[in-house]
Write a protein that holds these residues in place. Structure first.
Motif, short mmCIF file in Angstrom:
data_model
loop_
_atom_site.label_atom_id
_atom_site.label_comp_id
_atom_site.label_asym_id
_atom_site.label_seq_id
_atom_site.Cartn_x
_atom_site.Cartn_y
_atom_site.Cartn_z
N VAL A 65 42.53 39.29 38.96
CA VAL A 65 42.87 38.20 39.89
C VAL A 65 41.99 38.25 41.13
N SER A 66 41.76 39.46 41.66
CA SER A 66 40.91 39.59 42.86
C SER A 66 39.49 39.11 42.57
N SER A 67 38.99 39.43 41.40
CA SER A 67 37.64 38.98 41.02
C SER A 67 37.57 37.46 40.96
N ALA A 88 45.63 43.12 39.18
CA ALA A 88 45.09 43.06 40.54
C ALA A 88 43.58 42.91 40.53
N GLY A 89 42.91 43.67 39.67
CA GLY A 89 41.45 43.61 39.61
C GLY A 89 40.94 42.27 39.10
N ALA A 125 35.76 44.54 41.51
CA ALA A 125 37.17 44.27 41.23
C ALA A 125 37.40 44.05 39.74
N LEU A 143 31.68 42.45 45.36
CA LEU A 143 33.10 42.81 45.35
C LEU A 143 33.79 42.25 44.10
N ALA A 144 33.38 41.04 43.69
CA ALA A 144 33.96 40.45 42.49
C ALA A 144 33.65 41.31 41.26
N LEU A 191 39.47 35.31 42.56
CA LEU A 191 39.58 34.77 43.91
C LEU A 191 38.26 34.87 44.67
N CYS A 192 37.54 35.96 44.46
CA CYS A 192 36.23 36.12 45.12
C CYS A 192 35.26 35.04 44.65
N LEU A 242 30.32 39.48 48.65
CA LEU A 242 31.54 38.98 48.03
C LEU A 242 31.40 38.95 46.50
N GLY A 299 39.65 46.16 37.15
CA GLY A 299 40.62 45.51 36.29
C GLY A 299 40.44 45.88 34.82
#
Length: 207
Positions: free
Chosen positions: A15-17, A12-13, A56, A52-53, A19-20, A49, A60
């Motif tokens: 992939v979220s990074s 999750a961490g 995240a 946040l990356a 995507l950001c 953002l 992760g």
């Protein structure tokens, strides 16, 4: 309370990074990817953002370290701490030098992690893992050369792409590196010849 598996946190961490950062490439068209480094996204309207990356990715890496359970867990933890520091000390501010140090530590820790986890004590049998680890080391070696060139952004993105892809690959394999090379459990069963001999002795004793 349901316990979230460490591997799920890692996925999750990471992939979220990713995507950001992808979103920032679409939102910040004023920064040419070839000549601008990823940290520059932390300044400006969408700076939160990029922060946040970093956060995240740090989460992760914490999950990755918890799932790893090998001698390299310290490198994963160091990379996580350095990533959080990169989020705290942003580029384009008086703390830019601290950001640079933290970012460098994170990269070096991840490159070392990829090499040790993949090749020590025995080489990984997973070809994509090996290719990505070698690619990460190669791009890291080229990074100082490209840093002051017009391709600094390309070099950094290739390095991080290799590192993140390696992290995802190892996480998706779903098992620590030590289990890949562990010896198989001993077979407690007796050979067939000895079993037959024992059965014959038992029959003679009964008669």
């Amino acid at each position: 309370m349901t316990r979230i598996p460490a591997r799920s946190v890692a996925l999750a961490g990471i992939v979220s990074s990713i995507l950001c950062v992808v979103a920032l490439h679409l939102l910040r068209t004023d920064l040419a990817p070839a000549t601008h480094r990823l940290s520059e996204y932390a300044s400006g309207e969408w700076g939160w953002l990029m922060t946040l990356a970093f956060v995240a990715l740090g989460a992760g890496l914490v999950g990755f370290a918890a799932a790893l359970r090998t001698a390299t867990v310290g490198l994963a933890g160091l990379a996580a701490a350095a990533t959080y520091a990169s989020a705290l000390f942003r580029t384009g501010t008086p703390s830019e030098d601290l950001h640079s140090v933290a970012s460098t530590v994170a990269v070096l820790a991840l490159v070392a992690l990829a090499q040790i986890h993949t090749f020590v004590p025995a080489g990984s049998s997973d070809r994509p893992t090996v290719v990505l680890a070698v690619a990460a080391a190669s791009f890291a070696a080229l990074s100082p050369v490209l840093h002051e060139s017009g391709w600094t952004g390309v070099g950094q993105r290739l390095l991080w792409a290799a590192l993140l892809a390696w992290l995802l690959r190892v996480t998706l394999l779903g098992r620590p590196r030590s289990e890949d090379t562990a010896d198989p459990p001993p077979d407690d069963r007796l050979p067939a010849s000895l079993t037959s001999l024992q059965e014959e002795k038992t029959l003679r004793a009964r008669t």
